[in-house]
Write an enzyme that holds these catalytic residues in place. Sequence first.
Site, PDB file in Angstrom:
ATOM      1  N   ASP A 480     -82.528  -3.649  21.167  1.00 36.66           N
ATOM      2  CA  ASP A 480     -81.576  -3.942  22.170  1.00 36.66           C
ATOM      3  C   ASP A 480     -82.093  -3.927  23.692  1.00 36.66           C
ATOM      4  OD1 ASP A 480     -78.846  -4.930  23.137  1.00 36.66           O
ATOM      5  OD2 ASP A 480     -77.830  -3.455  21.773  1.00 36.66           O
ATOM      6  N   ASP A 550     -72.104 -10.533  21.101  1.00 42.39           N
ATOM      7  CA  ASP A 550     -71.094  -9.510  20.814  1.00 42.39           C
ATOM      8  C   ASP A 550     -70.028  -9.979  20.185  1.00 42.39           C
ATOM      9  OD1 ASP A 550     -73.231  -7.529  21.098  1.00 42.39           O
ATOM     10  OD2 ASP A 550     -72.470  -6.861  22.891  1.00 42.39           O
TER      11      ASP A 550
HETATM   12  C1  GLA Z   1     -75.198  -3.982  22.593  1.00 39.30           C
HETATM   13  C2  GLA Z   1     -75.169  -4.751  21.350  1.00 39.30           C
HETATM   14  C3  GLA Z   1     -74.100  -4.115  20.376  1.00 39.30           C
HETATM   15  C4  GLA Z   1     -74.344  -2.778  20.325  1.00 39.30           C
HETATM   16  C5  GLA Z   1     -74.428  -2.096  21.544  1.00 39.30           C
HETATM   17  C6  GLA Z   1     -74.704  -0.614  21.332  1.00 39.30           C
HETATM   18  O1  GLA Z   1     -73.992  -4.370  23.255  1.00 39.30           O
HETATM   19  O2  GLA Z   1     -75.084  -5.981  21.730  1.00 39.30           O
HETATM   20  O3  GLA Z   1     -74.350  -4.950  19.018  1.00 39.30           O
HETATM   21  O4  GLA Z   1     -75.843  -2.497  19.429  1.00 39.30           O
HETATM   22  O5  GLA Z   1     -75.309  -2.591  22.459  1.00 39.30           O
HETATM   23  O6  GLA Z   1     -74.715  -0.176  22.641  1.00 39.30           O
END
Ligand code: GLA
Length: 725
Positions: A480, A550
């Site tokens: 990430d 997301d």
């Molecule tokens: C980001 C990702 C999510 C999740 C969060 C965790 O927003 O896109 O899928 O993994 O971080 O903090």
Amino acid sequence: MSIRFIEQTKTFKLDSKTSTYMFGIFEGNYLVHYYYGAPIPDEDVTELRFRPNFASFCPDSPTAMVQNFSPDVTPLEYSTFGTGDFRLSAFAVENSDGNKVTDLRYVSHKIYKGKEPIPGMPSLYLNNEDEADTLEIVTEDKATGVRATLIYTVFNDYGAITRRVKVENPTDKPFYIDTIHSACVDFPGKDYEMLDLYGRWVKERALERYPLHRGIQSIKSKRGSSSHNHNPFTAIISKGTTEDYGDCYGFNLVYSSNFSIDVEVDAFASTRLVMGINPDGFKWYLEPGEEFYSPEAVMVYTNQGLGEMSRIFHRLYGNNLIRGQWKKAKRPLLINNWEGTGMDFDHDKLVSFAHHAKDIGLEMLVMDDGWFGKRDDDKSSLGDWKVAEYKLQKGLSGLIKEVNNCGLKFGIWFEPEMISPDSDIYREHPDWCLHTEGRDKSIARTQYVIDYSRKEVREHIYGMMHDILSSNNIDYVKWDFNRNLTEVSCAQLPKERQGEVFHRFVLGTYESMDRLTKDFPHILLENCSGGGGRFDPGMLYYSPQIWTSDNTDPIERLTIQFGTSLCYPTSTMGAHVSASRRAGYETKMNVALWGSFGYELDPDKLTAEEKAEITAQIALYHKYYDVIHYGDLYRLITPFEDAFRVAWEHVSEDKNEALVTVVQMRHPYDEFFMLKLKGLDPEKVYVEQESGKKYSGAYLMNAGLNLTYKPNGDGASFRIHLIAE
Ligand code: GLA
């Protein structure tokens, strides 16, 4: 050979399956662009260089005093700054005298079978040498000795050409590379439209389409990533282009940091596109004997509309960009705990997750953010990649053992390039984050960015990751990246190299990802950046799939997935069914099936009926996997053109199977609904699997299916599955 040099006219001819690209060596060794478009035979195209009669303000070239030639109006193959071409510059060097006057001219060339990788950077690769041919043209700026090699690769089976530039300093003085674009294309006329993908967090890659206007139109990133806001993709298309008709020139940069795409229509109504590293914030100091490589630009041309342009990108990326053992292999069906639990979980919760997941037919549990340091919210611990034993009471291996025992694989989340101010690592090394002496450090999501341009820093982070991955049975990593870069400078570098930090940062990221994929080839790497904030071909070189957004609401996802599909294949789009409330599980599944499918919810909270529904969905996922993942995509009705319903279709390569999905976003005015399919074999007879009805491919594509009485209502959806007799 798909690349030839025609001696008589000193013309280079690059023939791909759907395009011809021609340019030549002109008086004074200028490289002049002649043609890019549908295939044409070998003939003299040199008169195509004539653009408008120039005015007295267009400078003549002392080395090419021929009629109607001025660098200012001639289509140039790779434009430079300061010697008579006042349009967009593809390349400029600040020389040791401190000025930026640059003038590259042809020196020599070579043509060979195959393609070389770019050292330290992602690029398209060949499965065998016969797939592509390469042309390298050495150019030189006589006054300074700066050398730039323009490198073109033509992919024989696709309408695709890649381009990149290598710069060398064979002189005894250093210089700065001020601007280096990977591609520069001059188009005749101005009657084009530009199409790009814009967005923001939870609303990535919507489609923007607009006629070109005189002046410069641009899309860029200065965020240190390709970003949610603009994607390093654009298409220049003829007016009125549809999914099926029209000239499309698709451009995509294999790069995950600051990019820029500029398109200029000049006063004489000629058009130029340049695409490459964003010159804003970039300046590379090249010492004698050093070399520098630009990222790779991918150019796709077809005269068969946006649909075919996308399919060329999809096939090319599926075969020549995505690598490793997961390239074509069936991906594990995963459940990710993020939307189900956030960071509020412990050993028992995850084990219970795993049992429920196994019961409904899932194959892998991905433990998301919150398993390390003292991480209970997003305010701490990034960089402390040690298991939080107060949460995972039996340690990571204890958890993985139990998850494996119940028959599931295990995946884990990292955010390697980030550091929390509240972390042991930050307390120990406060200078490891990107910062500029004497300035405040901007903070986002309570975190700073680690200076990945520094080798010892990324080695340290990688070491921690390596410990975890090598001592546990881990099959998947989600990488990430949840903020952008600010206060970009590096204490380790001298002042003349501060303009290199953005690029060095992404090279550092690429190096770590490369190590990870080499050290752990069995691991499926999925990229993520607050959803799809780093969805680009650079990342796809390391990770065959990327979390698309997301936003898991299936109706919102439609624009995101339609937009993403303009350039990126189905199998690259991470798409999960979540507990979002806007539509039923049927529609959530239908939308998420168009991607690398999975679930993102708490299975403990599902009712018995929902569990049964999901189990049935999983059977469908297996049934449709091949046609969706290995088939061709046809966008039948897009949300950018229809506010009420959308439809898409995947057709197997042999045209024996097709899966059509229709989603009604809201109730339409027109109740009567006919849908014409695409990409089928008109001669074949297809059986609609639900009703057993038979239709010829010709009927389905020309008359279409009458879907007036199919389920409708806000958020309703259905599939049509066709198999040839
Ligand atoms: C980001 C990702 C999510 C999740 C969060 C965790 O927003 O896109 O899928 O993994 O971080 O903090």
